[in-house]
Design an enzyme around this catalytic site. Structure first.
Site, PDB file in Angstrom:
ATOM      1  N   THR A 119       3.702   4.675  12.337  1.00  0.00           N
ATOM      2  CA  THR A 119       5.126   5.396  12.578  1.00  0.00           C
ATOM      3  C   THR A 119       5.830   5.273  14.194  1.00  0.00           C
ATOM      4  O   THR A 119       4.984   5.562  15.027  1.00  0.00           O
ATOM      5  CB  THR A 119       4.953   6.988  12.132  1.00  0.00           C
ATOM      6  OG1 THR A 119       4.575   6.904  10.646  1.00  0.00           O
ATOM      7  CG2 THR A 119       6.477   7.740  12.057  1.00  0.00           C
ATOM      8  N   GLY A 151      -0.742  11.299  15.000  1.00  0.00           N
ATOM      9  CA  GLY A 151      -1.692  12.476  14.891  1.00  0.00           C
ATOM     10  C   GLY A 151      -3.045  12.376  16.018  1.00  0.00           C
ATOM     11  O   GLY A 151      -3.506  11.197  15.843  1.00  0.00           O
ATOM     12  N   GLU A 200       3.114  10.931   4.941  1.00  0.00           N
ATOM     13  CA  GLU A 200       2.844   9.746   3.935  1.00  0.00           C
ATOM     14  C   GLU A 200       3.873   9.190   2.940  1.00  0.00           C
ATOM     15  O   GLU A 200       3.555   8.952   1.867  1.00  0.00           O
ATOM     16  CB  GLU A 200       1.564  10.363   3.019  1.00  0.00           C
ATOM     17  CG  GLU A 200       0.659  11.045   3.763  1.00  0.00           C
ATOM     18  CD  GLU A 200      -0.570  10.127   4.490  1.00  0.00           C
ATOM     19  OE1 GLU A 200      -0.583   8.860   3.827  1.00  0.00           O
ATOM     20  OE2 GLU A 200      -1.099  10.375   5.541  1.00  0.00           O
TER      21      GLU A 200
END
Lengths: 663, 663
Positions: free
Chosen positions: B167, B206, B457
């Protein structure tokens, strides 16, 4: 991000978009026979917030003080200290009327100030609401002149903050059931306040954990029976002004125990506390005894025979709290929509429509418009409904009918407005993707802080039972003459022109039709239950619960009708100055959306299937016209840049390496 | 609170309630002709989680370690440290298969362990998912044996945590658009990874902000054009294993810049970071080149001609992430419902039904039952749907049809399951009043942590476009023979017995009817747009967006049909051992509730109005029968006491003065 660079980015993107939009396949395909509309931002702004926005802007300017910069990633203790500082600062600059100022002097000024405040932060509003609305309000409404003169000046300045101790562990939305006791001790000539068991502890008391020195404590009052001094006579719920912390040491007063309610998933700027009273002596003059108390001769005296009436009179401030929630909900929904729509107007994704073009702006996707624009339209509707309930609140010397109407509608608006806010926060959060969760972009933080609104000041569904109960005998042809011509088949086996489906008359009549039909269904169900019941004492509350789906449907219909009615009223008023109202478009979308998506209205099949289908087409067309006017519709809300997050401005520049997002 | 005192309180209250319920006006009034049902908790538990629950219980026991006590009111830095410690601890006790363990060895054991884990905390699941699912998974699926041998052993033990950098600020739900570049440098014989602009920064990664040393970085690969070495050839998106922090000093590696994404409104145990690469050299063997990369001769090589195929092959792990979300959503919904229903079974309010009795338990109000039981029924349905998608995932060597079906259904379930979880968290939060917001009672905390699920997601609405696009050509009589007999008027002008309306055959046929009718409406709309369009190159995506209401309606209908189908399949299977399935009741309520409340199904008027009304009556009856069996239905979920908050147990005792709630 500076305000000007943010405005420039938006302007640049929007102009580029307008220039290319004639070739936009999505817009052209949605075109219908509806003529284009162009909405003027300034006209709309005046309709929303009046011509003189001086005080509103004054308040918005105050919030530019560095003290009001949003702080995230802090513990609840830090959040509480910050909230206290902000509240004290606001007291210093005079954002509220003084306690002894007549209620309607400078009314517009303080309305505008308090309205502007509510956009900012729910913890700050709540601390102000608990202290000024509930604590100060109770003393002002129910206390003696002596108490007012002593306790209200230091309350005004927030030097001696107070709290409002009604809710208990065992009783929240049902305050009548509280268990804290006050006994009149004839020998000592004082009240004795006591917490008889665990569930009677005061709970969720805003500002009690750390901030408050004083508390308005609610308790079941018992006085010696005059005819038999060995027996107690129950006189219902009364309020007492009780010091809970020593003014110098800040230690709990003798007999008072204080605990924190612990971390919450939001609103941590508000210190909610738990209180226990171990036979605490309260002097006779500390009873807030406007509606009842022990007099100088040691005898109980009240202007009301009925305990319910005494309680109702005392709790009028709670209805005012609900009005406050209706207003803040609409204002916070405006803030969230401003953030999400501005972001959608500058954020591109999912490729270009044509080779060589930039990727498509997400606000140009029909899917994205459907997420946000119906909520935008309803937010307009709720803005005017909130204004209407404020006016109902501000009627001096209401008669009984007005008091009841105010109670019913304020309960209903509180429910529908706070739920609408939560829906709007969820939709705008998702519309901003992960950015919606970033605390600095505000939406996620607002979600956490506003969640409580659905249950405090009364659980929303329970509030709707209040509405159903209060309206079932009112929604009759006798009280609403228009209902006399009600005809179940009124809209069936007919087609309607687009102009009719879009008209306020049609929409309003159908909303009213639904409310009346729902009242008839509910009344019939209640009747059948009553005729069948073996238990003759079953209360109306209990019967309404038995038919909870019908009760909730009816209550919602009543409130939705009120909201649309108000919006139409303002729309018509604004026609006097111009042939086209800038509110027509949002009213159309608001009305059509409910007719299309409310499962209850759809289920009842008031209209034929082809009409229902046409309504869905018109929703599409109305969304398209909102899209063409969305800049005016959003900027008319007037939420200032410093109350929005970086994604509402130049979020690309806000994310340079040098920017410190690690907060 | 001890487990036994909690169980005793519940038992005592429930027994007292059963003893008095025959005289309960609400239950008796809801009685219908339906025979009573008694559900066995143990049978249900086996249907849900299998006979052997050893590994599940082992994992639940591990979570009794003091390290896993829930901590609230901590900063995000503290939350991240705690999450790292917990992840490391779990690695130590072996809760995941080792990297070189064959995929289906001990499969049941690790499924049970990971299932049990997901009840606990979304930050912990997410840290595990990012590291083991995405980082380790990418190396395992796409990396060379040399890379696996070197990097996976210290990843297994979480000694060298990694992250997955796909991302970017400018591209989230649309990863194909990422802008990070990798150029093959022929002279130096390595890849050069670079962040060309602000929107290309890796965002929301993350574990990147503080935890990870390594990163799987996704970039657009450019190699010199063999026929003209001065030009670049674009080869699509590829993944590279890149060190981002020095293993000793923890400082960012040369050329790598790392920032924190800042405080979020939830999931703060997960450190989301931003990454920039300034012409970072990556050796040739660090490309995860299973599907394509530069070979020893410096030439680009791939098994696929199409860049899309390369990308699709590499991103198979993302579909697995969606499966994980479907499972966790169902499990967290079970947790929230267990908390709220147990609280409702011990919390009394709003007075007694009869003089001299205790106040009514809130779970005995019809209003309260309607809030929670339809969600309970749907949670059962989603549990089995999640199991079905797990089985689809675990098919070895899927053919193309299976891969597509897996992609479509996993996307759809991810959307409906995560939204259902958010709805359930909202409803249970409100059902618990203020207690629902108290962090120690978990629901509020779960709300904050799970909000992200609706957009990570892949955004849920965008996922549903995937479903619509993937299903529009599949939901045809050719592929589903049952549709050949489809008749638009199939259910009209008919009445149905209660037994029929409650039957799985009727409900399933109506769900399928709806999905097929929706596919026909959508296909017709697409056809019309295509025939009218001047822009012949308009993509199907763009046309589906133009008809976004129809696309979303169709996609939801497809997924709802899948969910009901699975529930019915398990219901029928369980009939083999007994004449009555314990799942019948929840299947009935789940199906009826959608037929009653889904505005799309209601709007389409497949059934006559009187049938629609009867369905509503049956919803009431089904809710009543669920109420009679709610102890079995909730306890069969088997959520252990230590994963619930104090309100699910003896919340009165948890609120004594001595208890420390100030956390």
């Amino acid at each position: 991000m500076t305000a000007s660079s943010s405005a420039q980015l938006r302007l640049a993107t929007v102009s580029a978009h307008l220039a290319s939009s004639s070739a936009d396949p999505v817009s052209s395909a949605l075109e219908t026979s509806l003529p284009p509309v162009q909405i003027n931002r300034d006209t709309l702004s005046v309709l929303l917030d009046g011509e003189d926005q001086t005080w509103r802007n004054w308040m918005f300017d105050q919030l530019k003080d560095p003290l009001f910069e949003y702080k995230n990633n802090i513990t609840k203790e830090e959040a509480v200290r910050l909230n206290q500082q902000r509240t004290r600062h606001l007291a210093r600059i005079g954002f509220r009327p003084k306690w002894d100022e007549p209620k309607f002097k400078n009314h517009k000024k303080f309305l505008a100030i308090s309205d502007a405040m509510s956009y900012y932060d729910n913890s700050l509003s709540t601390m102000g609401g608990a202290h000024y609305g509930l604590y100060v309000g109770s003393i002002r409404e129910l206390g003696s002149d002596e108490l007012k003169a002593k306790w209200l000046p230091p309350a005004d300045t927030f030097e001696i903050p107070g709290c409002f101790a009604l809710t208990e562990l065992g009783h929240g939305s049902n305050p009548r059931g509280i268990e804290t006791e006050a006994h009149w001790d004839t020998k000592q000539g004082c009240y004795i306040i006591n917490t008889p068991n665990i569930t009677a502890q005061k709970y969720w008391i805003g500002a009690a954990a750390e901030t408050a020195f004083m508390s308005v404590v609610w308790a079941q009052l018992y006085v010696p029976d005059p005819s038999n001094k060995d027996q107690w006579q129950h006189q219902g719920i009364h309020a007492f002004l009780v010091p809970i912390r020593d003014l110098k040491t800040r230690e709990p007063c003798p007999g008072v125990t204080i605990r924190n309610c612990g971390a919450k998933s939001g609103l941590n700027g508000m210190d909610n506390g738990r209180l226990w009273f171990d036979h605490v002596k309260v002097p006779r003059n500390m009873c807030l005894d406007k509606y009842g108390g022990v007099n100088e001769n040691g005898e109980y005296e009240s202007m009301f025979q009925s305990k319910d009436q005494r309680f109702g009179g005392q709790l009028v401030n709670l209805s005012e709290g609900r009005v406050g929630l209706s207003i803040s909900s609409a204002n916070l929904a405006k803030t969230a929509l401003t953030i999400a729509i501005r972001y959608g107007q500058t954020r591109r994704q999912f490729g270009a429509r044509h080779p060589g073009e930039q990727e498509t702006l997400i606000m140009d996707y029909n899917l994205h418009q459907r997420r946000l624009y119906p909520l935008l339209a309803t937010t307009y509707a709720q803005h005017f409904a909130a204004r209407a309930i404020m006016r109902m609140r501000d009627v001096e010397d209401k008669d009984l009918k007005q008091i009841k109407q105010f109670h019913v509608i304020s309960s209903g608006l509180k429910s529908l407005h706070t739920w609408h806010l939560l829906d709007t926060l969820q939709a705008t959060r998702e519309a901003c993707g992960g950015q919606g969760l970033k605390s600095s972009n505000r939406i996620g933080h607002m979600k956490a802080d506003c969640d409580v609104m659905a249950t405090y000041e009364g659980d929303n569904q329970v509030m709707l039972i209040t509405v159903a109960k209060g309206s079932i005998s009112d929604f009759t042809p006798k009280k609403i003459p228009a209902l006399a011509t009600f005809n179940k088949a009124r809209f069936q086996n007919q087609t309607f022109s687009d102009a009719t489906l879009l008209s306020s008359e049609f929409q309003l009549e159908l909303f009213q039709h639904h409310a009346y039909a729902a009242s008839q269904r509910l009344a019939a169900a209640v009747e059948i239950t009553r005729s069948q019941q073996t238990d003759k004492k079953q209360s109306l509350d209990s019967i309404l619960d038995q038919h909870s789906a019908l009760s909730q449907e009816f209550a919602r219909a009543v409130v939705e009708h009120f909201i649309l009615q108000e919006l139409v009223r303002i729309e018509k008023e604004s026609l006097s100055s111009s042939s086209v109202s800038p509110l027509t478009l949002v009213r159309q979308l608001h009305g059509l959306w409910k007719l299309d998506m409310d499962p209850n209205m759809v289920r009842r099949r008031y209209i034929d299937e082809s009409v229902q289908e046409r309504i869905r087409d018109l929703v599409g067309a109305a969304i398209h016209r909102v899209h063409e006017n969305v800049d005016a519709l959003v900027s008319a809300f007037g939420v200032p840049d410093h109350l929005l997050g970086p994604i509402a401005g130049d979020w690309v520049q806000a994310n340079v390496v040098e920017g410190n997002q690690d907060i």
